[in-house]
Design a protein around this motif. Sequence first.
Motif, PDB file in Angstrom:
ATOM      1  N   LEU A 189     -22.554 -21.580  38.789  1.00  0.00           N
ATOM      2  CA  LEU A 189     -21.099 -21.724  38.803  1.00  0.00           C
ATOM      3  C   LEU A 189     -20.653 -22.449  40.062  1.00  0.00           C
ATOM      4  CD1 LEU A 189     -19.482 -18.389  37.522  1.00  0.00           C
ATOM      5  CD2 LEU A 189     -19.328 -20.661  36.499  1.00  0.00           C
ATOM      6  N   LEU A 190     -21.284 -22.083  41.194  1.00  0.00           N
ATOM      7  CA  LEU A 190     -20.964 -22.719  42.473  1.00  0.00           C
ATOM      8  C   LEU A 190     -21.515 -24.138  42.543  1.00  0.00           C
ATOM      9  CD1 LEU A 190     -21.678 -19.915  45.095  1.00  0.00           C
ATOM     10  CD2 LEU A 190     -19.473 -20.973  44.617  1.00  0.00           C
ATOM     11  N   CYS A 191     -22.678 -24.332  41.973  1.00  0.00           N
ATOM     12  CA  CYS A 191     -23.418 -25.584  42.091  1.00  0.00           C
ATOM     13  C   CYS A 191     -23.542 -26.236  40.714  1.00  0.00           C
ATOM     14  CB  CYS A 191     -24.816 -25.320  42.660  1.00  0.00           C
ATOM     15  SG  CYS A 191     -24.807 -24.309  44.172  1.00  0.00           S
ATOM     16  N   VAL A 192     -24.123 -27.401  40.692  1.00  0.00           N
ATOM     17  CA  VAL A 192     -24.398 -28.077  39.428  1.00  0.00           C
ATOM     18  C   VAL A 192     -25.894 -27.990  39.154  1.00  0.00           C
ATOM     19  CG1 VAL A 192     -24.324 -30.269  38.186  1.00  0.00           C
ATOM     20  CG2 VAL A 192     -22.459 -29.655  39.729  1.00  0.00           C
ATOM     21  N   CYS A 206     -25.966 -28.358  45.362  1.00  0.00           N
ATOM     22  CA  CYS A 206     -25.039 -27.428  46.024  1.00  0.00           C
ATOM     23  C   CYS A 206     -24.536 -28.111  47.287  1.00  0.00           C
ATOM     24  CB  CYS A 206     -25.742 -26.139  46.412  1.00  0.00           C
ATOM     25  SG  CYS A 206     -26.405 -25.176  45.058  1.00  0.00           S
ATOM     26  N   GLU A 207     -23.669 -29.062  47.155  1.00  0.00           N
ATOM     27  CA  GLU A 207     -23.241 -29.854  48.300  1.00  0.00           C
ATOM     28  C   GLU A 207     -21.784 -29.576  48.633  1.00  0.00           C
ATOM     29  OE1 GLU A 207     -24.508 -33.884  47.821  1.00  0.00           O
ATOM     30  OE2 GLU A 207     -26.585 -33.271  47.641  1.00  0.00           O
ATOM     31  N   GLU A 208     -21.539 -29.205  49.895  1.00  0.00           N
ATOM     32  CA  GLU A 208     -20.185 -28.874  50.359  1.00  0.00           C
ATOM     33  C   GLU A 208     -19.517 -27.856  49.435  1.00  0.00           C
ATOM     34  OE1 GLU A 208     -18.167 -32.379  52.512  1.00  0.00           O
ATOM     35  OE2 GLU A 208     -19.210 -33.327  50.852  1.00  0.00           O
ATOM     36  N   VAL A 209     -20.230 -26.769  49.170  1.00  0.00           N
ATOM     37  CA  VAL A 209     -19.783 -25.769  48.206  1.00  0.00           C
ATOM     38  C   VAL A 209     -18.638 -24.930  48.784  1.00  0.00           C
ATOM     39  CG1 VAL A 209     -20.494 -23.690  46.961  1.00  0.00           C
ATOM     40  CG2 VAL A 209     -22.021 -25.659  47.064  1.00  0.00           C
ATOM     41  N   LEU A 210     -17.658 -24.635  47.961  1.00  0.00           N
ATOM     42  CA  LEU A 210     -16.592 -23.679  48.273  1.00  0.00           C
ATOM     43  C   LEU A 210     -16.548 -22.623  47.162  1.00  0.00           C
ATOM     44  CD1 LEU A 210     -13.778 -26.091  49.495  1.00  0.00           C
ATOM     45  CD2 LEU A 210     -15.142 -24.525  50.901  1.00  0.00           C
ATOM     46  N   PRO A 223     -29.152 -20.580  48.206  1.00  0.00           N
ATOM     47  CA  PRO A 223     -28.798 -19.895  46.957  1.00  0.00           C
ATOM     48  C   PRO A 223     -30.035 -19.536  46.141  1.00  0.00           C
ATOM     49  CG  PRO A 223     -28.370 -22.246  46.781  1.00  0.00           C
ATOM     50  CD  PRO A 223     -28.745 -21.989  48.210  1.00  0.00           C
ATOM     51  N   THR A 224     -29.921 -18.495  45.341  1.00  0.00           N
ATOM     52  CA  THR A 224     -30.985 -18.128  44.427  1.00  0.00           C
ATOM     53  C   THR A 224     -31.095 -19.215  43.364  1.00  0.00           C
ATOM     54  OG1 THR A 224     -30.447 -15.814  44.785  1.00  0.00           O
ATOM     55  CG2 THR A 224     -31.880 -16.328  42.922  1.00  0.00           C
ATOM     56  N   LEU A 225     -32.282 -19.729  43.161  1.00  0.00           N
ATOM     57  CA  LEU A 225     -32.445 -20.892  42.291  1.00  0.00           C
ATOM     58  C   LEU A 225     -32.869 -20.492  40.880  1.00  0.00           C
ATOM     59  CD1 LEU A 225     -34.398 -23.173  44.801  1.00  0.00           C
ATOM     60  CD2 LEU A 225     -31.944 -23.198  44.303  1.00  0.00           C
ATOM     61  N   PRO A 226     -32.487 -21.287  39.895  1.00  0.00           N
ATOM     62  CA  PRO A 226     -33.033 -21.094  38.552  1.00  0.00           C
ATOM     63  C   PRO A 226     -34.542 -21.330  38.550  1.00  0.00           C
ATOM     64  CG  PRO A 226     -31.143 -22.582  38.527  1.00  0.00           C
ATOM     65  CD  PRO A 226     -31.523 -22.392  39.960  1.00  0.00           C
ATOM     66  N   LYS A 227     -35.237 -20.671  37.658  1.00  0.00           N
ATOM     67  CA  LYS A 227     -36.679 -20.898  37.548  1.00  0.00           C
ATOM     68  C   LYS A 227     -36.954 -22.356  37.223  1.00  0.00           C
ATOM     69  CE  LYS A 227     -37.895 -16.203  36.119  1.00  0.00           C
ATOM     70  NZ  LYS A 227     -38.409 -15.359  35.025  1.00  0.00           N
ATOM     71  N   GLU A 228     -38.100 -22.822  37.672  1.00  0.00           N
ATOM     72  CA  GLU A 228     -38.555 -24.197  37.410  1.00  0.00           C
ATOM     73  C   GLU A 228     -37.745 -25.254  38.154  1.00  0.00           C
ATOM     74  OE1 GLU A 228     -41.388 -24.290  35.817  1.00  0.00           O
ATOM     75  OE2 GLU A 228     -41.208 -22.160  35.398  1.00  0.00           O
ATOM     76  N   TYR A 254     -35.876 -29.884  42.284  1.00  0.00           N
ATOM     77  CA  TYR A 254     -35.125 -30.632  43.289  1.00  0.00           C
ATOM     78  C   TYR A 254     -33.908 -29.830  43.718  1.00  0.00           C
ATOM     79  CZ  TYR A 254     -37.977 -34.329  41.282  1.00  0.00           C
ATOM     80  OH  TYR A 254     -39.035 -35.065  40.824  1.00  0.00           O
ATOM     81  N   LEU A 255     -33.816 -29.540  45.017  1.00  0.00           N
ATOM     82  CA  LEU A 255     -32.680 -28.810  45.557  1.00  0.00           C
ATOM     83  C   LEU A 255     -31.958 -29.676  46.579  1.00  0.00           C
ATOM     84  CD1 LEU A 255     -30.900 -26.320  46.144  1.00  0.00           C
ATOM     85  CD2 LEU A 255     -32.640 -25.599  47.809  1.00  0.00           C
ATOM     86  N   TYR A 256     -30.687 -29.901  46.318  1.00  0.00           N
ATOM     87  CA  TYR A 256     -29.827 -30.622  47.255  1.00  0.00           C
ATOM     88  C   TYR A 256     -28.742 -29.649  47.711  1.00  0.00           C
ATOM     89  CZ  TYR A 256     -32.136 -34.513  44.941  1.00  0.00           C
ATOM     90  OH  TYR A 256     -33.087 -35.357  44.419  1.00  0.00           O
ATOM     91  N   ALA A 257     -28.857 -29.129  48.926  1.00  0.00           N
ATOM     92  CA  ALA A 257     -27.892 -28.156  49.444  1.00  0.00           C
ATOM     93  C   ALA A 257     -27.351 -28.660  50.780  1.00  0.00           C
ATOM     94  CB  ALA A 257     -28.535 -26.781  49.591  1.00  0.00           C
ATOM     95  N   ARG A 258     -26.810 -29.863  50.750  1.00  0.00           N
ATOM     96  CA  ARG A 258     -26.352 -30.526  51.968  1.00  0.00           C
ATOM     97  C   ARG A 258     -24.934 -30.090  52.339  1.00  0.00           C
ATOM     98  NH1 ARG A 258     -28.349 -36.511  50.116  1.00  0.00           N
ATOM     99  NH2 ARG A 258     -26.911 -36.021  48.428  1.00  0.00           N
ATOM    100  N   TYR A 259     -24.686 -30.093  53.651  1.00  0.00           N
ATOM    101  CA  TYR A 259     -23.339 -29.899  54.185  1.00  0.00           C
ATOM    102  C   TYR A 259     -22.706 -28.588  53.727  1.00  0.00           C
ATOM    103  CZ  TYR A 259     -24.335 -34.623  55.485  1.00  0.00           C
ATOM    104  OH  TYR A 259     -24.971 -35.737  56.001  1.00  0.00           O
TER     105      TYR A 259
END
Length: 234
Positions: free
Chosen positions: A29-32, A40-44, A51-56, A59-64
């Motif tokens: 919901l927070l991320c795409v 998960c970039e510049e999340v509000l 964040p807890t990631l989906p299985k499998e 690629y994780l992009y959690a910038r800013y």
Amino acid sequence: PPPPDTDLGDYGATPAPGPEGDAELPTCLLCVCLSGSVYCEEVLPVITAVPTLPKETAYLYARYNKIAKISVKDFSNFPTLRRIDLTGNAISEIEDGSFSKLVLLEELSLAENKLVKLPALPAKLTTFNANFNRLRTRGVKANAFKKLINLSYLYLANNELEAVPPQLPESLRILHLHNNNITTITDETFCKGNNTRYIRANMDQIRLDGNPVILAQYPNSFTCLKSLPIGRYY
């Protein structure tokens, strides 16, 4: 309803850490979340931990964001990860072993954080970026890069390093160390001082500009390179 293109299998299943007192919202919901990638970039509301990631997830992009620490548990169940980008957070601590289970990880960016030392890095890395941190030489183990036999791109610019990291792997093509506090180099830094025939064949670029070291004082330090490092020569 879930946002478009959300993987419904993960929808609502994974809470993301936020500020104290906030209700935890599912990561997707927070991320795409898109077929193995999580953005998960510049999340509000602001996230302060991985964040807890989906299985499998590959690629994780959690910038800013405002992630301050990486814990062993953050990635321990995600051996499928191939790329992690945590640029522009507030990471000052990475627990030992945080990346030890990431046997497929090829690209890791920790740029623009607050690191003073580096953790043990995964063996398959091809690209590592720690530009714009607070790294000093005592925070980088002497063998930090020795076993990374696939590492091609190493970015350690805009830190506080006093020396070039030793035992750089033969695989390196690009090495950025500009804007540090490097004051000296030796015949062994890039080459093998006792072997005049040795050539570091893969190295295409070394940047040492913005350091106090005057490269012209060390003419025998570059005999194995295809081109001279970028930096001060007088």
